[in-house]
Write a protein that holds these residues in place. Structure first.
Motif, PDB file in Angstrom:
ATOM      1  N   GLU A   1      37.418  33.112  29.337  1.00 28.97           N
ATOM      2  CA  GLU A   1      38.500  33.205  30.119  1.00 28.97           C
ATOM      3  C   GLU A   1      38.456  34.529  31.014  1.00 28.97           C
ATOM      4  OE1 GLU A   1      40.869  30.775  30.352  1.00 28.97           O
ATOM      5  OE2 GLU A   1      40.194  29.668  28.569  1.00 28.97           O
ATOM      6  N   SER A   2      38.991  34.279  32.216  1.00 27.86           N
ATOM      7  CA  SER A   2      39.573  35.469  33.131  1.00 27.86           C
ATOM      8  C   SER A   2      40.564  36.450  32.439  1.00 27.86           C
ATOM      9  CB  SER A   2      39.647  35.056  34.258  1.00 27.86           C
ATOM     10  OG  SER A   2      38.591  34.396  34.858  1.00 27.86           O
ATOM     11  N   VAL A   3      40.203  37.503  32.096  1.00 26.11           N
ATOM     12  CA  VAL A   3      41.299  38.344  31.584  1.00 26.11           C
ATOM     13  C   VAL A   3      41.905  39.443  32.620  1.00 26.11           C
ATOM     14  CG1 VAL A   3      40.782  37.581  29.267  1.00 26.11           C
ATOM     15  CG2 VAL A   3      39.656  39.751  30.343  1.00 26.11           C
ATOM     16  N   GLY A   4      41.097  39.649  33.630  1.00 25.83           N
ATOM     17  CA  GLY A   4      41.447  40.818  34.552  1.00 25.83           C
ATOM     18  C   GLY A   4      41.020  40.370  35.792  1.00 25.83           C
ATOM     19  N   SER A   5      41.803  40.790  36.904  1.00 30.68           N
ATOM     20  CA  SER A   5      41.378  40.442  38.157  1.00 30.68           C
ATOM     21  C   SER A   5      42.019  41.426  39.221  1.00 30.68           C
ATOM     22  CB  SER A   5      42.175  39.014  38.625  1.00 30.68           C
ATOM     23  OG  SER A   5      41.976  38.998  40.140  1.00 30.68           O
ATOM     24  N   SER A   6      41.059  41.757  40.410  1.00 30.15           N
ATOM     25  CA  SER A   6      41.542  42.850  41.211  1.00 30.15           C
ATOM     26  C   SER A   6      42.531  42.518  42.051  1.00 30.15           C
ATOM     27  CB  SER A   6      40.316  43.043  42.349  1.00 30.15           C
ATOM     28  OG  SER A   6      39.929  41.969  42.970  1.00 30.15           O
ATOM     29  N   GLY A   7      42.806  41.064  42.182  1.00 32.65           N
ATOM     30  CA  GLY A   7      44.267  40.634  42.859  1.00 32.65           C
ATOM     31  C   GLY A   7      44.198  40.753  44.213  1.00 32.65           C
TER      32      GLY A   7
ATOM     33  N   PRO B   1      31.987  55.543  40.266  1.00 28.89           N
ATOM     34  CA  PRO B   1      32.794  54.804  39.799  1.00 28.89           C
ATOM     35  C   PRO B   1      34.022  54.288  41.049  1.00 28.89           C
ATOM     36  CG  PRO B   1      32.943  56.511  38.275  1.00 28.89           C
ATOM     37  CD  PRO B   1      32.170  56.926  39.214  1.00 28.89           C
ATOM     38  N   SER B   2      33.996  52.987  40.847  1.00 29.53           N
ATOM     39  CA  SER B   2      34.883  52.391  42.202  1.00 29.53           C
ATOM     40  C   SER B   2      35.656  51.480  41.451  1.00 29.53           C
ATOM     41  CB  SER B   2      33.810  51.795  43.161  1.00 29.53           C
ATOM     42  OG  SER B   2      34.299  51.356  44.466  1.00 29.53           O
ATOM     43  N   GLU B   3      36.042  50.352  42.651  1.00 27.55           N
ATOM     44  CA  GLU B   3      37.272  49.388  42.208  1.00 27.55           C
ATOM     45  C   GLU B   3      36.821  48.680  40.805  1.00 27.55           C
ATOM     46  OE1 GLU B   3      39.758  45.804  44.058  1.00 27.55           O
ATOM     47  OE2 GLU B   3      37.710  46.546  45.153  1.00 27.55           O
ATOM     48  N   ASP B   4      35.437  48.166  40.877  1.00 30.24           N
ATOM     49  CA  ASP B   4      35.260  47.420  39.524  1.00 30.24           C
ATOM     50  C   ASP B   4      35.287  48.236  38.289  1.00 30.24           C
ATOM     51  OD1 ASP B   4      33.180  49.123  40.479  1.00 30.24           O
ATOM     52  OD2 ASP B   4      31.695  47.389  40.819  1.00 30.24           O
ATOM     53  N   SER B   5      35.018  49.384  38.476  1.00 28.42           N
ATOM     54  CA  SER B   5      35.110  50.371  37.403  1.00 28.42           C
ATOM     55  C   SER B   5      36.403  50.447  36.719  1.00 28.42           C
ATOM     56  CB  SER B   5      34.233  51.973  37.534  1.00 28.42           C
ATOM     57  OG  SER B   5      33.145  51.733  38.306  1.00 28.42           O
ATOM     58  N   TYR B   6      37.525  50.830  37.655  1.00 25.59           N
ATOM     59  CA  TYR B   6      38.781  51.052  37.304  1.00 25.59           C
ATOM     60  C   TYR B   6      39.448  49.560  36.754  1.00 25.59           C
ATOM     61  CZ  TYR B   6      37.878  55.297  39.721  1.00 25.59           C
ATOM     62  OH  TYR B   6      37.137  56.659  39.989  1.00 25.59           O
ATOM     63  N   LEU B   7      38.893  48.484  37.475  1.00 25.66           N
ATOM     64  CA  LEU B   7      39.402  47.309  36.977  1.00 25.66           C
ATOM     65  C   LEU B   7      39.112  47.093  35.379  1.00 25.66           C
ATOM     66  CD1 LEU B   7      40.506  44.369  37.408  1.00 25.66           C
ATOM     67  CD2 LEU B   7      38.393  43.782  38.127  1.00 25.66           C
ATOM     68  N   PHE B   8      37.723  47.374  34.931  1.00 25.25           N
ATOM     69  CA  PHE B   8      37.420  47.432  33.688  1.00 25.25           C
ATOM     70  C   PHE B   8      38.523  48.263  32.893  1.00 25.25           C
ATOM     71  CE2 PHE B   8      33.392  45.413  33.264  1.00 25.25           C
ATOM     72  CZ  PHE B   8      33.498  44.917  32.082  1.00 25.25           C
ATOM     73  N   LEU B   9      38.703  49.655  33.268  1.00 23.11           N
ATOM     74  CA  LEU B   9      39.537  50.398  32.556  1.00 23.11           C
ATOM     75  C   LEU B   9      40.910  49.849  32.335  1.00 23.11           C
ATOM     76  CD1 LEU B   9      38.625  53.894  34.050  1.00 23.11           C
ATOM     77  CD2 LEU B   9      37.505  52.546  32.330  1.00 23.11           C
TER      78      LEU B   9
ATOM     79  N   GLU C   1      34.726  40.640  48.604  1.00 21.93           N
ATOM     80  CA  GLU C   1      34.714  40.547  47.251  1.00 21.93           C
ATOM     81  C   GLU C   1      35.989  40.406  46.466  1.00 21.93           C
ATOM     82  OE1 GLU C   1      33.350  45.162  46.179  1.00 21.93           O
ATOM     83  OE2 GLU C   1      32.033  43.749  46.452  1.00 21.93           O
ATOM     84  N   LYS C   2      36.244  39.323  45.752  1.00 19.08           N
ATOM     85  CA  LYS C   2      37.442  39.600  44.862  1.00 19.08           C
ATOM     86  C   LYS C   2      36.831  39.714  43.342  1.00 19.08           C
ATOM     87  CE  LYS C   2      41.716  37.322  43.614  1.00 19.08           C
ATOM     88  NZ  LYS C   2      42.536  36.038  43.884  1.00 19.08           N
ATOM     89  N   LEU C   3      37.325  40.457  42.488  1.00 18.53           N
ATOM     90  CA  LEU C   3      36.623  40.587  41.368  1.00 18.53           C
ATOM     91  C   LEU C   3      37.281  40.147  40.071  1.00 18.53           C
ATOM     92  CD1 LEU C   3      35.972  44.608  41.898  1.00 18.53           C
ATOM     93  CD2 LEU C   3      34.398  42.430  42.261  1.00 18.53           C
ATOM     94  N   VAL C   4      36.704  39.687  38.981  1.00 20.21           N
ATOM     95  CA  VAL C   4      37.315  39.096  37.788  1.00 20.21           C
ATOM     96  C   VAL C   4      36.372  39.710  36.648  1.00 20.21           C
ATOM     97  CG1 VAL C   4      38.186  37.034  38.816  1.00 20.21           C
ATOM     98  CG2 VAL C   4      36.045  36.955  37.799  1.00 20.21           C
TER      99      VAL C   4
END
Length: 256
Positions: free
Chosen positions: A231-237, A18-26, A243-246
């Motif tokens: 629609e984008s509903v989450g972003s790493s900001g 689990p990394s940044e992308d996983s925690y963005l999902f949570l 990489e910038k995650l959405v």
């Protein structure tokens, strides 16, 4: 802050940690805005939602969704199912999910983890059966896309018979499946997107994570061309290296 499911039982030799992308999902699923949207989409008087994560890895996202279903959906009776091409990931996901449900839904757990299936993407899923689909794909652009594992690759006896160098190569291969996305990082994601209209129920919604190099605005335009919403509903900001995650939510507007 809601607790992250325990993954101390997971061997990360072949499974994505689990990394940044996983925690963005949570964070996205548990946000007030998504909780409100999902609670309205799946009201308590409706049948229990089936939540499927494709490519579960450690199972942390699916386990969190099941264990925290009251916060996310406003109800506790969630059914979950996972798929992954890596047998080790399926075994890990079962334990992650069942442990998290027991820990967070006391005294009487109501969410149920049905199974974790060793399979490619949505292959074992019945058409029109999935209410919520979660996908954190291999999104890194790479020159080549790794081949899919064979039954022999997933056979524990095969790993036991390997030399140390062969085991290292095998572990590296399975890890490459978790990040290598081929051209534009989209080859696996494109296959998943193609499957969405067939596997989602009439009320179904998909959440798909993309990075900047995946050209998320173009992906959303492509989905809208189906007559669907995206629609984008989450972003790493923030920039995480390059990489910038959405996280993109995909759904039909009219599900009556």
């Amino acid at each position: 802050m809601l607790p992250t499911p325990d993954t101390s039982h997971v061997s990360f030799d072949t499974i994505y940690e689990p990394s940044e992308d996983s925690y963005l999902f949570l964070d996205t699923l548990a946000s007030d805005s998504e909780s409100k949207w999902l609670s309205a989409r799946f009201p308590n008087q409706s049948t229990s939602p089936l939540v499927v994560e494709v490519g579960t890895g450690s199972g942390v996202v699916l386990a969190f969704t099941a264990a925290q279903s009251e916060k996310i959906f406003g109800r506790r009776d969630i059914l979950t199912l996972g798929t992954d091409v890596n047998r080790n990931a399926c075994i890990a996901t079962r334990e992650t999910a069942t442990t998290a449900i027991k820990a967070e839904q006391q005294p009487t757990p109501q969410s149920i983890h049905i199974s974790s299936l060793t399979a490619d993407l949505c292959a074992p899923l019945r058409p029109g059966s999935v209410d919520v689909l979660l996908f954190n794909p291999p999104y890194v652009p790479t020159e080549d896309l790794p081949r899919l594992p064979s039954a022999k690759d997933n056979d524990p006896a095969t790993a036991e018979a390997m030399s140390r160098s062969d085991k290292f190569d095998n572990d590296s291969y399975f890890l490459s499946l978790t990040y290598a996305g081929g051209a534009d990082g989209m080859e696996t994601t494109d296959r998943l997107l193609e499957a969405i209209p067939g596997v989602l129920s009439a009320r179904g919604v998909a959440y798909v994570l993309l990075c900047k190099q995946n050209k998320p605005e173009e992906v959303k335009d492509r989905i809208r061309a189906w007559g669907w919403q995206a629609e984008s509903v989450g972003s790493s900001g923030m920039q995480a290296g390059w990489e910038k995650l959405v996280i993109v939510r995909i759904w039909r507007e009219d599900h009556s």
